[in-house]
Design a protein around this motif. Structure first.
Motif, PDB file in Angstrom:
ATOM      1  N   ARG A 196       0.968  -0.935   0.008  1.00 35.45           N
ATOM      2  CA  ARG A 196       0.149  -0.094  -0.082  1.00 35.45           C
ATOM      3  C   ARG A 196       0.977   1.293  -0.011  1.00 35.45           C
ATOM      4  NH1 ARG A 196      -3.114  -4.018   2.008  1.00 35.45           N
ATOM      5  NH2 ARG A 196      -5.390  -3.914   1.575  1.00 35.45           N
ATOM      6  N   ILE A 197       0.349   2.419  -0.562  1.00 35.72           N
ATOM      7  CA  ILE A 197       0.984   3.654  -0.684  1.00 35.72           C
ATOM      8  C   ILE A 197       0.155   4.531  -0.398  1.00 35.72           C
ATOM      9  CG2 ILE A 197       2.515   2.947  -2.700  1.00 35.72           C
ATOM     10  CD1 ILE A 197       0.995   4.288  -4.595  1.00 35.72           C
ATOM     11  N   GLY A 198       0.775   5.826  -0.205  1.00 34.45           N
ATOM     12  CA  GLY A 198       0.003   6.993   0.294  1.00 34.45           C
ATOM     13  C   GLY A 198      -0.990   7.385  -0.841  1.00 34.45           C
ATOM     14  N   LYS A 199      -2.254   7.683  -0.306  1.00 29.80           N
ATOM     15  CA  LYS A 199      -3.112   8.107  -1.514  1.00 29.80           C
ATOM     16  C   LYS A 199      -3.642   9.458  -1.203  1.00 29.80           C
ATOM     17  CE  LYS A 199      -3.863   4.078  -3.842  1.00 29.80           C
ATOM     18  NZ  LYS A 199      -3.861   4.034  -5.018  1.00 29.80           N
ATOM     19  N   GLY A 200      -3.146  10.220  -0.119  1.00 29.99           N
ATOM     20  CA  GLY A 200      -3.617  11.591  -0.011  1.00 29.99           C
ATOM     21  C   GLY A 200      -2.917  12.277   1.231  1.00 29.99           C
ATOM     22  N   GLY A 201      -3.059  13.385   1.437  1.00 30.35           N
ATOM     23  CA  GLY A 201      -2.489  14.143   2.599  1.00 30.35           C
ATOM     24  C   GLY A 201      -0.736  13.876   2.755  1.00 30.35           C
ATOM     25  N   LEU A 202      -0.360  13.891   3.773  1.00 32.63           N
ATOM     26  CA  LEU A 202       1.168  13.688   4.062  1.00 32.63           C
ATOM     27  C   LEU A 202       1.719  12.381   3.621  1.00 32.63           C
ATOM     28  CD1 LEU A 202       1.554  16.146   7.141  1.00 32.63           C
ATOM     29  CD2 LEU A 202       2.450  16.426   4.951  1.00 32.63           C
ATOM     30  N   GLU A 203       0.627  11.424   3.733  1.00 34.39           N
ATOM     31  CA  GLU A 203       1.209  10.013   3.357  1.00 34.39           C
ATOM     32  C   GLU A 203       1.355  10.110   1.833  1.00 34.39           C
ATOM     33  OE1 GLU A 203       1.482   7.420   5.226  1.00 34.39           O
ATOM     34  OE2 GLU A 203      -0.315   6.893   6.697  1.00 34.39           O
ATOM     35  N   LYS A 204       0.797  10.852   1.245  1.00 35.31           N
ATOM     36  CA  LYS A 204       1.210  11.033  -0.386  1.00 35.31           C
ATOM     37  C   LYS A 204       2.497  11.762  -0.663  1.00 35.31           C
ATOM     38  CE  LYS A 204      -0.874  12.118  -4.848  1.00 35.31           C
ATOM     39  NZ  LYS A 204      -2.177  12.379  -5.546  1.00 35.31           N
ATOM     40  N   PHE A 205       2.504  13.112   0.232  1.00 33.88           N
ATOM     41  CA  PHE A 205       3.260  14.111  -0.203  1.00 33.88           C
ATOM     42  C   PHE A 205       4.765  13.135   0.365  1.00 33.88           C
ATOM     43  CE2 PHE A 205       6.355  17.346   1.057  1.00 33.88           C
ATOM     44  CZ  PHE A 205       5.934  18.224  -0.028  1.00 33.88           C
ATOM     45  N   HIS A 206       4.810  12.715   1.475  1.00 30.50           N
ATOM     46  CA  HIS A 206       6.213  12.179   1.819  1.00 30.50           C
ATOM     47  C   HIS A 206       6.231  10.426   1.422  1.00 30.50           C
ATOM     48  CE1 HIS A 206       7.676  15.491   3.890  1.00 30.50           C
ATOM     49  NE2 HIS A 206       6.521  15.735   4.496  1.00 30.50           N
ATOM     50  N   GLU A 207       5.406  10.237   0.395  1.00 29.66           N
ATOM     51  CA  GLU A 207       5.548   8.597  -0.061  1.00 29.66           C
ATOM     52  C   GLU A 207       7.063   8.266  -0.140  1.00 29.66           C
ATOM     53  OE1 GLU A 207       4.668   4.934  -0.977  1.00 29.66           O
ATOM     54  OE2 GLU A 207       3.439   6.616  -0.110  1.00 29.66           O
ATOM     55  N   LYS A 208       7.945   8.874  -0.667  1.00 29.20           N
ATOM     56  CA  LYS A 208       9.407   8.297  -0.894  1.00 29.20           C
ATOM     57  C   LYS A 208       9.940   8.312   0.425  1.00 29.20           C
ATOM     58  CE  LYS A 208      10.185   9.841  -5.687  1.00 29.20           C
ATOM     59  NZ  LYS A 208      11.053  10.764  -6.438  1.00 29.20           N
ATOM     60  N   ASN A 209       9.783   9.084   1.170  1.00 34.65           N
ATOM     61  CA  ASN A 209      10.406   8.950   2.586  1.00 34.65           C
ATOM     62  C   ASN A 209       9.847   7.924   3.538  1.00 34.65           C
ATOM     63  OD1 ASN A 209      12.537  11.262   2.644  1.00 34.65           O
ATOM     64  ND2 ASN A 209      10.812  12.641   2.582  1.00 34.65           N
ATOM     65  N   LEU A 210       8.477   7.747   3.574  1.00 35.48           N
ATOM     66  CA  LEU A 210       8.063   6.917   4.331  1.00 35.48           C
ATOM     67  C   LEU A 210       7.872   5.503   3.817  1.00 35.48           C
ATOM     68  CD1 LEU A 210       4.619   9.087   5.010  1.00 35.48           C
ATOM     69  CD2 LEU A 210       6.205   8.384   6.605  1.00 35.48           C
ATOM     70  N   ARG A 211       8.224   5.164   2.509  1.00 31.95           N
ATOM     71  CA  ARG A 211       7.979   4.001   1.957  1.00 31.95           C
ATOM     72  C   ARG A 211       9.396   2.974   2.491  1.00 31.95           C
ATOM     73  NH1 ARG A 211       7.883   3.629  -4.544  1.00 31.95           N
ATOM     74  NH2 ARG A 211       6.374   4.897  -4.019  1.00 31.95           N
ATOM     75  N   ALA A 230       0.942  28.553  -1.420  1.00 28.25           N
ATOM     76  CA  ALA A 230       2.056  28.922  -0.612  1.00 28.25           C
ATOM     77  C   ALA A 230       3.024  27.702  -0.856  1.00 28.25           C
ATOM     78  CB  ALA A 230       1.373  29.019   0.807  1.00 28.25           C
ATOM     79  N   GLY A 231       3.019  26.589  -1.571  1.00 29.28           N
ATOM     80  CA  GLY A 231       3.826  25.586  -1.711  1.00 29.28           C
ATOM     81  C   GLY A 231       3.924  24.565  -0.452  1.00 29.28           C
ATOM     82  N   LEU A 232       2.523  24.594   0.306  1.00 29.15           N
ATOM     83  CA  LEU A 232       2.538  23.856   1.476  1.00 29.15           C
ATOM     84  C   LEU A 232       3.153  22.514   1.073  1.00 29.15           C
ATOM     85  CD1 LEU A 232       1.741  23.916   4.318  1.00 29.15           C
ATOM     86  CD2 LEU A 232      -0.733  23.167   3.584  1.00 29.15           C
ATOM     87  N   ASP A 233       3.645  21.603   2.295  1.00 30.01           N
ATOM     88  CA  ASP A 233       3.821  20.510   1.938  1.00 30.01           C
ATOM     89  C   ASP A 233       2.513  19.369   2.244  1.00 30.01           C
ATOM     90  OD1 ASP A 233       3.906  21.346   4.486  1.00 30.01           O
ATOM     91  OD2 ASP A 233       5.527  20.317   5.298  1.00 30.01           O
ATOM     92  N   LEU A 234       1.691  19.809   1.341  1.00 30.67           N
ATOM     93  CA  LEU A 234       0.262  19.016   1.440  1.00 30.67           C
ATOM     94  C   LEU A 234      -0.268  18.925   0.110  1.00 30.67           C
ATOM     95  CD1 LEU A 234      -1.313  17.532   3.705  1.00 30.67           C
ATOM     96  CD2 LEU A 234      -2.636  19.434   3.929  1.00 30.67           C
ATOM     97  N   PRO A 235      -0.767  17.943  -0.275  1.00 27.70           N
ATOM     98  CA  PRO A 235      -1.224  17.817  -1.827  1.00 27.70           C
ATOM     99  C   PRO A 235      -2.577  18.411  -1.837  1.00 27.70           C
ATOM    100  CG  PRO A 235      -0.743  15.653  -1.187  1.00 27.70           C
ATOM    101  CD  PRO A 235      -0.540  16.553   0.130  1.00 27.70           C
ATOM    102  N   HIS A 236      -3.043  18.852  -2.935  1.00 25.37           N
ATOM    103  CA  HIS A 236      -4.336  19.509  -3.282  1.00 25.37           C
ATOM    104  C   HIS A 236      -4.631  20.935  -2.814  1.00 25.37           C
ATOM    105  CE1 HIS A 236      -4.935  15.743  -4.874  1.00 25.37           C
ATOM    106  NE2 HIS A 236      -4.888  15.093  -3.721  1.00 25.37           N
ATOM    107  N   GLU A 237      -3.456  21.704  -2.339  1.00 27.59           N
ATOM    108  CA  GLU A 237      -3.530  23.092  -2.201  1.00 27.59           C
ATOM    109  C   GLU A 237      -4.216  24.006  -3.244  1.00 27.59           C
ATOM    110  OE1 GLU A 237      -1.111  26.973  -0.708  1.00 27.59           O
ATOM    111  OE2 GLU A 237       0.146  25.298  -0.893  1.00 27.59           O
TER     112      GLU A 237
END
Length: 625
Positions: free
Chosen positions: A195-210, A407-414
């Motif tokens: 399973r991989i990140g599908k939204g939020g910070l799980e998705k934004f930081h997928e490479k770090n978290l995987r 703002a370039g927030l570290d969160l998708p869909h801003e």
């Protein structure tokens, strides 16, 4: 004659023997040469091929990295996932085994069809998952009855768990199975159940978290059955991501917003841009997505008119209403078109050509200067500023304060919101900007759109002395800090900021201010703010002549949005908030009291300096199944 014939026969036989002997020698030489080539010159190659036929290299899914709040409290973690599997070669009657399993773990007809289908596709010695996410009681019962469950076994894996569930859903997002479109050549993505990140910070930081997949070398026989494990490399687990969020404050915000039908807020540090809380209501439980959400629940979430799947704090775009007025005041002061003592008489309306632009207060505010215009939220005063400024100078100042752009927030869909200009209207609508549209824009209506995140950012930049802080959610990644405090100056004058801040202070702390009733009364914790109400429907002249309907007389969808921005404490700003209550009515009555409660709680918790000991404990996982 006989002797000559014997001699000829002998010579003929000898020649045949020599030819045959030569052929044999040649064949033996070729065979020897081939053997030498294969066993000596190509030995390394064929040794490797032989080993590959004997050894199977399999990937091991890495453990996903945890996500924690600013004090190290786990927000996303892994827990053991117990599942029951069946190996078809170990049972003579698969349906009978499934029947016995179903007495402990309920199985649907769909579960049975899936199991039988997978068994037909896979080799008989390959285990097939029957059910996942078993409870302790189910595991214990199955283990006790294993002698009566031929072919069944208990397997253990990992599953993502969110201990604070709804409170962090819009920040963290969730994980889900890899879709075909998401396959990018990384072999770990093809692992069953990965399973991989599908939204939020799980998705934004997928490479770090995987993390990095491990490997297992298995000795297998000719048909691929595992004989034994030869070696094992566990790989590298995902990296820990620590957020700026204070989970205790986040829970408080989410609970406070839940008293409304739909609302969102962002709490930030005015000096660092760290986000301490980012809440959107209604919300959802991301744990329901971990194992695959049901079609019924998914349809229910999609059809909900309050859009629980949308993170309104960063993706909800709303007219900012009167919370936009501090930016217009800064634009007028910086441009030098007026001074802080500039006075306008408000009779309740302003005429421009053959149009009348109304103030929210029907009888008008009388004579007001800049501070009192902010305190009373006088629309006519800002109509006057807009007529002097023009839309482009208003837009330039709004952009400096972080509006109309992501703002370039570290969160998708801003989403970026919208600050209109003459050029924008020409390109987008192929139409010419009118002066009346500038008047409407000056009170945060018309084409102007913003997000709660942008409102909080704007307030931070006003309160911190004019520094261009940017909001962020990530504090550090596995011990490596990602924050910065070196923010550039906006290039605005300190004395102009002080005028606007004095007006915001008057809103909450001077009697008559639009949010005076919602002020913080505890000494040392006082806040300064600005109320806002954004119309979502057009009020006709006929309605104005008979009396404008109150919000409570209207359907929920036609009521004004209620907004509020604030910073605290007044004399040494540290925290700022941007808040909206969708269709909440007035900013002074619906939004300001919520912001007051949140800012007071924020100051008491003081997340910018709070000790780790003050952090709450995460909730234990609920019973699974």
């Amino acid at each position: 004659m006989s002797s000559e014939r014997d001699t000829d026969r002998y010579r003929s036989f000898t020649r045949r023997m020599l030819v045959l002997g030569g052929l044999k020698v040649g064949l033996l030489s070729a065979l020897a040469g081939r053997l030498y080539y294969l066993q000596v010159l190509q030995s390394a190659k064929y040794t490797m091929l032989a080993e590959e036929n004997r050894i199977s290299l399999r990937l091991i899914a890495p453990s996903r990295g945890p996500i924690t709040d600013r004090f190290g409290v786990p927000l996303a973690m892994n827990q053991q996932n117990y599942r029951v599997v069946v190996v078809s070669e170990r049972t003579k009657n698969i349906p009978e085994t499934l029947d016995k399993i179903s007495q402990v773990v309920p199985l649907t007809d769909g579960d049975r069809r899936r199991v039988m289908r997978e068994m037909q596709r896979k080799r008989r010695f390959v285990p097939v998952t029957v059910r996942e996410n078993l409870t302790w009681e189910q595991v214990a019962t199955l283990e006790m009855n294993m002698p009566d469950l031929p072919g069944a076994a208990i397997d253990v894996g990992e599953i993502r768990y969110y201990p604070f569930a709804e409170a962090t859903a819009h920040i963290l997002g969730y994980v889900g199975a890899v879709a075909e479109a998401e396959l990018n050549g990384d072999p770990v993505l093809s692992l069953p159940g990965f399973r991989i990140g599908k939204g939020g910070l799980e998705k934004f930081h997928e490479k770090n978290l995987r993390g990095t997949a491990g490997t297992s070398q298995l000795e297998v026989n000719a048909v691929g059955r595992v004989i034994r494990e030869l070696s094992r490399d566990e790989g590298q687990p995902g990296r820990e991501v620590q957020l700026t969020i204070d989970i205790g404050l986040q829970q408080f915000c989410q609970k406070r917003l839940s008293e409304e039908q739909s609302a969102a807020c962002v709490v930030m540090d005015v000096h660092t841009g760290a986000i301490y809380a980012l809440a959107s209501h209604p919300t959802y439980d991301p744990n329901q997505f971990t194992m695959g959400i049901s079609a019924e629940l998914w349809e229910e979430l999609l059809s909900n008119p309050t859009t629980p799947l949308t993170n309104k704090a960063v993706a909800g775009q709303y007219p900012p209403g009167s919370t936009f007025k501090p930016v217009v005041a800064m634009a007028a002061l910086e441009a030098g078109v007026v001074g802080p003592k500039h006075t306008v008489h408000c009779p309740g309306w302003m005429e421009l050509g053959d149009h009348r632009f109304h103030c929210w207060k029907k009888g008008g505010h009388g004579s007001v200067d800049m501070v009192s215009a902010l305190r009373d939220s006088c629309d006519v005063y800002f109509y006057d500023l807009a007529r002097r400024l023009g839309i482009d100078r208003i837009a330039e100042m709004a952009q400096r304060f972080g509006m109309g752009q992501a703002a370039g927030l570290d969160l998708p869909h801003e989403r970026p919101g919208l600050i209109p200009t003459r050029e924008w209207k020409k390109k987008a609508l192929n139409a010419t900007w009118t002066q009346g549209e500038s008047l409407i824009a000056s009170i945060g209506q018309g084409y102007v759109l913003s997000t709660p995140l942008q409102l909080a950012t704007m307030t931070c930049r006003l309160a911190n002395g004019g520094h261009a802080v940017r909001p962020h959610l990530t504090k550090q990644i596995k011990g490596v800090a990602t924050e910065t405090t070196n923010w550039p100056s906006l290039g605005v004058k300190k004395e102009n900021l002080e005028v606007v801040m004095a007006g915001m202070n008057a809103v909450t702390n001077i009697q008559g201010g639009t949010a005076y009733k919602a002020r913080i009364t505890e000494p040392g914790f006082e806040m300064a703010g600005k109320t806002g109400s954004a119309q979502v429907r057009r009020i006709t002249m006929a309605e104005r002549s008979t009396g404008v309907k109150k919000n409570e007389q209207l359907p929920w969808r036609e009521r004004d949005h209620a907004l509020f921005v604030a910073f605290a404490p007044v004399h040494a700003p540290r925290y700022a908030i941007g808040l909206i209550v969708e269709h909440g009515g007035g900013g002074s009555t619906a939004a300001a009291p919520i912001a007051r409660d949140i800012l007071l709680e924020t100051q008491k918790r003081d997340p910018g300096r709070a000790a780790v000991a003050d952090a709450p404990e995460p909730k234990a996982p609920p019973p699974r199944g």
